[in-house]
Design a protein around this motif. Structure first.
Motif, PDB file in Angstrom:
ATOM      1  N   SER A  13      43.494  30.884  51.568  1.00  0.00           N
ATOM      2  CA  SER A  13      44.794  31.303  51.041  1.00  0.00           C
ATOM      3  C   SER A  13      45.179  32.688  51.574  1.00  0.00           C
TER       4      SER A  13
ATOM      5  N   PRO B  72      49.258  35.825  55.195  1.00  0.00           N
ATOM      6  CA  PRO B  72      49.737  36.722  54.125  1.00  0.00           C
ATOM      7  C   PRO B  72      51.262  36.657  54.072  1.00  0.00           C
ATOM      8  N   SER B  73      51.820  37.034  52.935  1.00  0.00           N
ATOM      9  CA  SER B  73      53.267  36.858  52.754  1.00  0.00           C
ATOM     10  C   SER B  73      54.101  37.843  53.561  1.00  0.00           C
TER      11      SER B  73
ATOM     12  N   PHE C 170      57.299  39.737  52.734  1.00  0.00           N
ATOM     13  CA  PHE C 170      57.925  40.085  51.454  1.00  0.00           C
ATOM     14  C   PHE C 170      59.429  40.303  51.603  1.00  0.00           C
TER      15      PHE C 170
ATOM     16  N   SER D   9      53.960  32.294  54.662  1.00  0.00           N
ATOM     17  CA  SER D   9      54.217  32.541  53.239  1.00  0.00           C
ATOM     18  C   SER D   9      55.375  33.512  53.064  1.00  0.00           C
TER      19      SER D   9
ATOM     20  N   ASN E 227      57.501  35.688  50.172  1.00  0.00           N
ATOM     21  CA  ASN E 227      57.298  36.206  48.825  1.00  0.00           C
ATOM     22  C   ASN E 227      58.543  36.972  48.397  1.00  0.00           C
TER      23      ASN E 227
ATOM     24  N   GLU F 258      54.701  28.412  52.388  1.00  0.00           N
ATOM     25  CA  GLU F 258      54.318  28.573  50.981  1.00  0.00           C
ATOM     26  C   GLU F 258      55.248  29.629  50.386  1.00  0.00           C
TER      27      GLU F 258
ATOM     28  N   LYS G 278      53.866  28.386  44.975  1.00  0.00           N
ATOM     29  CA  LYS G 278      52.754  28.906  44.181  1.00  0.00           C
ATOM     30  C   LYS G 278      53.290  29.177  42.787  1.00  0.00           C
TER      31      LYS G 278
ATOM     32  N   ARG H  95      48.128  34.271  41.119  1.00  0.00           N
ATOM     33  CA  ARG H  95      47.287  35.149  40.294  1.00  0.00           C
ATOM     34  C   ARG H  95      48.000  36.482  40.181  1.00  0.00           C
TER      35      ARG H  95
ATOM     36  N   LEU I  49      42.621  46.474  42.608  1.00  0.00           N
ATOM     37  CA  LEU I  49      42.819  45.029  42.744  1.00  0.00           C
ATOM     38  C   LEU I  49      41.471  44.350  42.538  1.00  0.00           C
TER      39      LEU I  49
ATOM     40  N   SER J 189      43.996  26.889  43.287  1.00  0.00           N
ATOM     41  CA  SER J 189      43.836  28.256  43.782  1.00  0.00           C
ATOM     42  C   SER J 189      43.464  29.174  42.626  1.00  0.00           C
TER      43      SER J 189
ATOM     44  N   GLY K 297      39.638  31.599  41.736  1.00  0.00           N
ATOM     45  CA  GLY K 297      38.308  31.582  41.145  1.00  0.00           C
ATOM     46  C   GLY K 297      37.206  30.909  41.938  1.00  0.00           C
TER      47      GLY K 297
ATOM     48  N   THR L 197      40.836  29.412  48.819  1.00  0.00           N
ATOM     49  CA  THR L 197      40.036  30.569  48.416  1.00  0.00           C
ATOM     50  C   THR L 197      40.433  31.810  49.201  1.00  0.00           C
TER      51      THR L 197
ATOM     52  N   SER M 115      39.329  35.348  47.398  1.00  0.00           N
ATOM     53  CA  SER M 115      38.341  36.350  46.949  1.00  0.00           C
ATOM     54  C   SER M 115      36.964  36.111  47.552  1.00  0.00           C
TER      55      SER M 115
ATOM     56  N   LEU N 106      36.920  37.339  51.046  1.00  0.00           N
ATOM     57  CA  LEU N 106      36.979  38.807  51.135  1.00  0.00           C
ATOM     58  C   LEU N 106      35.627  39.408  50.767  1.00  0.00           C
TER      59      LEU N 106
END
Ligand code: FMN
Length: 343
Positions: free
Chosen positions: A19, A44-45, A47, A107, A109, A132, A171, A199, A216, A245, A247, A267, A269, A272
């Protein structure tokens, strides 16, 4: 072992998707994520604020008359730097498509249905296989009703739908009063896929310094429970594909999400924390789980624990909550040691 799946109209070799995060914004890590087995990547988005800032800069520049002082040019806002802004982003989409063989999902946003949406078309033209949408909206204005928030999502989605022909995923927020009904409304408005869930960043406080903390926190496996519940409820009831998405830490969460009916599992996190190679660990864990139970295809397990598949569909509803509360035994606090441990 057949791990293939279909997500937002795209045929994927397995259900693991990276993700949106800074990791998917660099070609080097994108390639490493692909090498580790990811079936698709979400960039990544881009914006709304980045797009609007660039638009404002260009309007400023084009409003300058020929007889302007050349010195005045130094007062103009700077053009987007190499790392941010729509131009950089379109270039990222193009390069990502060249760098990896798996589908690349761009993506967007934003929070309002305005001019920035026209960038959706440019993302399609740059080669994105899908889009997305992340409507990261916090209704902090107390005059905003739940209906207003829902309408905002639907309006944005409809505008983007009208602008592109590539598949669109949205999302979702987990905070709608009726998540399932909103999911269906988004599907009707043109979503090919629903990502459960966005999230939302939740700030903490430092009570000593009286400061709002802006750290974060990456997610942990306990956070799968809310998406798990709604995926279980929605599975088999939507035409739109479903992405899990939040956890995912190890293969166990991947398996759980698939059991309740996710078409793909995303995923951020875990990658990362552990690096792109962790994708291979997740994939190996999924394979091992399926092999140990002699499943030869993902199709045989997907959704077998959804609400529709369970003999006791109440397991995901109020009745189960009552049963759990009635069966709950509080910890024994009668001895001093136990009491302090419980505190
Ligand atoms: C550092 C960081 C950057 C992120 N950037 C984006 C982003 O640009 N767009 C987006 O939609 N989500 C973004 N996310 C959210 C993730 O895509 C994902 O939805 C969230 O982290 C929950 O998934 P996880 O539990 O697997 O981490 C970001 C998350 C992190 C931690």
């Amino acid at each position: 072992m057949d791990l293939t799946t279909r997500y937002m109209g795209l045929d994927l070799k397995n259900p693991l998707v990276a993700s949106a995060s800074p990791l998917t914004g660099e070609l080097d890590s994108l390639k490493r994520i692909e090498d580790a087995g990811a079936a698709a990547v979400v960039l990544p988005s881009l914006f709304q604020e980045e797009i609007e800032a660039e638009t404002a800069r260009y309007e400023h520049l084009t409003s300058v008359h020929d007889d302007s002082w050349p010195e005045g040019l130094s007062n103009f806002p700077k053009l987007p730097d190499a790392k941010h802004g729509p131009h950089h982003y379109l270039e990222l989409v193009r390069r990502a498509r060249q760098a990896v063989g798996v589908p690349v999902i761009a993506s967007l946003n934003g929070i309002s249905n305005e001019g920035w949406i026209s960038y959706a078309r440019q993302l399609q033209e740059a080669g994105a296989n899908g889009l997305e949408l992340n409507v990261y909206f916090i209704p902090a204005d107390l005059a905003t009703t739940g209906r207003d928030v829902e309408q905002r999502y639907l309006d944005i989605l409809r505008s983007v739908r009208a602008a592109v022909s590539i598949p669109i995923a949205i999302k979702l927020s987990p905070y709608f009063s009726s998540v399932g009904n909103m999911a269906l409304a988004l599907q009707e408005a043109g979503a090919d896929a629903l990502v459960l869930f966005n999230r939302f960043y939740q700030p903490d406080l430092d009570p000593t310094r009286l400061q709002v903390l802006t750290d974060l926190k990456l997610s942990g496996p306990d956070e799968i429970r809310l998406p798990l519940l709604w995926l279980a409820v929605l599975s088999g009831r939507t035409k739109a594909s479903l992405a899990a998405s939040t956890g995912v830490t190890g293969a166990e969460e991947v398996v759980k999400y698939l059991l309740v009916g996710a078409d793909v599992v995303m995923t951020t996190s875990s990658l990362l924390r552990k690096g792109p190679a962790h994708m291979a660990t997740l994939l190996a864990g999924l394979r091992a789980w399926l092999e140990a139970r002699e499943f030869t295809s993902l199709q045989h397990v997907r959704g077998i624990m959804s609400q529709r598949s369970l003999r006791d569909p109440q397991a995901y509803e109020r009745a189960n909550y009552l049963k759990i509360l009635q069966g709950y035994r509080p910890p024994d606090l009668s001895t001093p040691g136990r009491r302090s441990a419980a505190v």
